[in-house]
Structure formats: C-alpha cells, structure tokens
Design a protein around this motif. Sequence first.
Motif: not given
Length: 339
Positions: A199-217
């Motif tokens: 919730l504090n980094d919904l935009q994955s600015r701190c550490s971007y992983s396409p796999h993590g971002a996809y699973a989060q969405s």
Amino acid sequence: MSLLSALLPLLAVYRAGIAAILRQLGRRRRCPPPAAFPTQNGKVAIVTGGAKGIGYQTAKHLARLGMHVIIAGDIESEGQEAVRKIKEETLTGKGHCKRAGLEFLYCDLASMKSIRQFVQQFRAKNCPLHVLVNNAGVMLVPERKTEDGFEEHFGLNYLGHFLLTNLLLDTLKQSGTHSHNARIVTVSSATHYVGKLHLNDLQSRCSYSPHGAYAQSKLALVLFTYRLQHLLTANGSHVTANVVDPGVVNTELYKHVFWVVKVAIWMTAWLFLKTPEEGASTSIYAAVSPEMEGAGGCYLYNEERTKSADIAYDEELQRRLWTESCKLVGISDESSRVP
C-alpha cells in the motif's frame, strides 16, 4: 534492487504457474454450448479486451446467446475485425441466436481520460448494462508508466478497471432487478496467490519486478471484487461482483516471458495450456449461468467456487485499497459511510 529481490517474485510467479498447469490437467473445460444457458435477448454486455484471446471468446459466446455486446479495446483495427468475425459466425447459423448486436468502442484502460470518454459514449446510447466483463490486461511488461503516471500493470490491469466499473455502477444498478441481477465479472489469475500488496508503494517505485507487479495487480482485482460486493450488498443493489481464474491459457500475453519459456510454451501448449475458448468458460459461466443468479463475492475456477488467497479476505486491506484507489483515479469514496 538486489538480485534476490528480483528473483523471489519471478520464482513465486513461475511456481504458481506450474501449480496451476498441474491443477488444470485433465480438468480443461470448453465453452458450454449456447443451449446450456438461457438466451440473453435484450441484454447488454461490455467486454474489455474483447478483440482477442479470452475476451474475444467471451464476447463471441455472449453474442451467440443474443446479447448486444460492446467490445472495449485500444486498437481500432483489431476491434472492428473482431466485430466482423463474430457477426459473420453468428449470422451463418453457427450461433444460438441471430439477433445479437455487436460493436466496438475505443477504450484505452491505461488512460483515465479515455475511460471517461468511453463511459460518456456508452451513456449517450441510453441503453442498459447487464454484464460488465473486466477482462483486458498486460503481463510481465518491462517497467513503464501509463499516460497518468501509474506503473502499467497496476494502472491498466487494476486501476483502469476500478475506474471503469465505478463509472458504470449507476447504469448497472438501474439495469439489475430482484430476479435478474446485473453482473460484474473480473478476470484475475492464479498468480494472485503469490501477490503482495504494498500500500505504501503500489507503483513499485522502490523495487520493480514485472512478475511482482503483475501478481500485485491480480491480487488487487480480487480485493477490489470482494470490497465491491460488500458495498453492493450494503446498498441493497441488484448487482453482483465475482472474480474468475481462467487457468493458464495460450494467449499473446506470454510475449514478454523469457525465450526459454516461450519455446516451452510453443512445444507443449497443446497439452498443458488451455485454449482461449477453454479459458473463457468460467467468465461466461459467471456472466450468464442461472446458478450464479444473486451470488456475489465469489472466486471461480473451472466454473466452481473456490478459495482465493487468504490475504484477499482481509477486510481492512480491502477497505484501504479501495480508499487509496479512489484517490488515485479521482473519484469520491462513498464507501467511507459503509462499515
């Protein structure tokens, strides 16, 4: 970003994918024949991403049942070609009902402005809306932002559908009745089981992983559906919201995976992966099955209710995500008055 923090989401997503493939072996469901469901004459559906893949098969089947289907997509040529093909098939006698209407309306889910324009165009038609299928999505794309500055997985897969659904809610509420609820069907995936919502980094600015971002969405879509159903129930609305897992389906979404995985998919898709038609079966079931009348807040896989990730049932997380999402897309959070 450390190598370990990049590898963990990748390994988690592929582990979830392999588990899903093993689970669906021997349990692949083709789209039920049109006669399996009642005709939907006079009803209207919107299918995002309906020009290809699972969305195309969903739109085609709903049209066969007699629905007026609006395909929402961001590529005009693909959308018009999908309309032509589906019309051709339903008018040649292959469909259950030949009176269905079909059209394409431009909607870029990566643009809040485009979503609002789409809703304005739809409202100008002065027609009801009985089914909304939130199907479109991107997967494992390289780090990039939407027109509004959101990380693309979160912005398109989740926020785009969050805004679209909220802007169409009044029409859905007006269209649903006590005996025939309007239905919202949202497509998630098994990767939500390994998703983590920051919730504090919904935009994955701190550490971007396409796999993590996809699973989060995909996890966000499940949380959103559960909170939405809670609000609909509290308001006494004749609308239901459910989320579906299509399984591991052979679509164009895999174009961003590693080349080794692409080769493996190319060689084994016929055996291990569902076809888009098979992947659409649960979306169609959720949209029109009499068994789902009045049932909301369900996670469906292979046309059956099943358990989603434990974290998805966290009502406080659902509420906080909803409130933050309202801020991000610029709409009022009327849910603040609902416990």
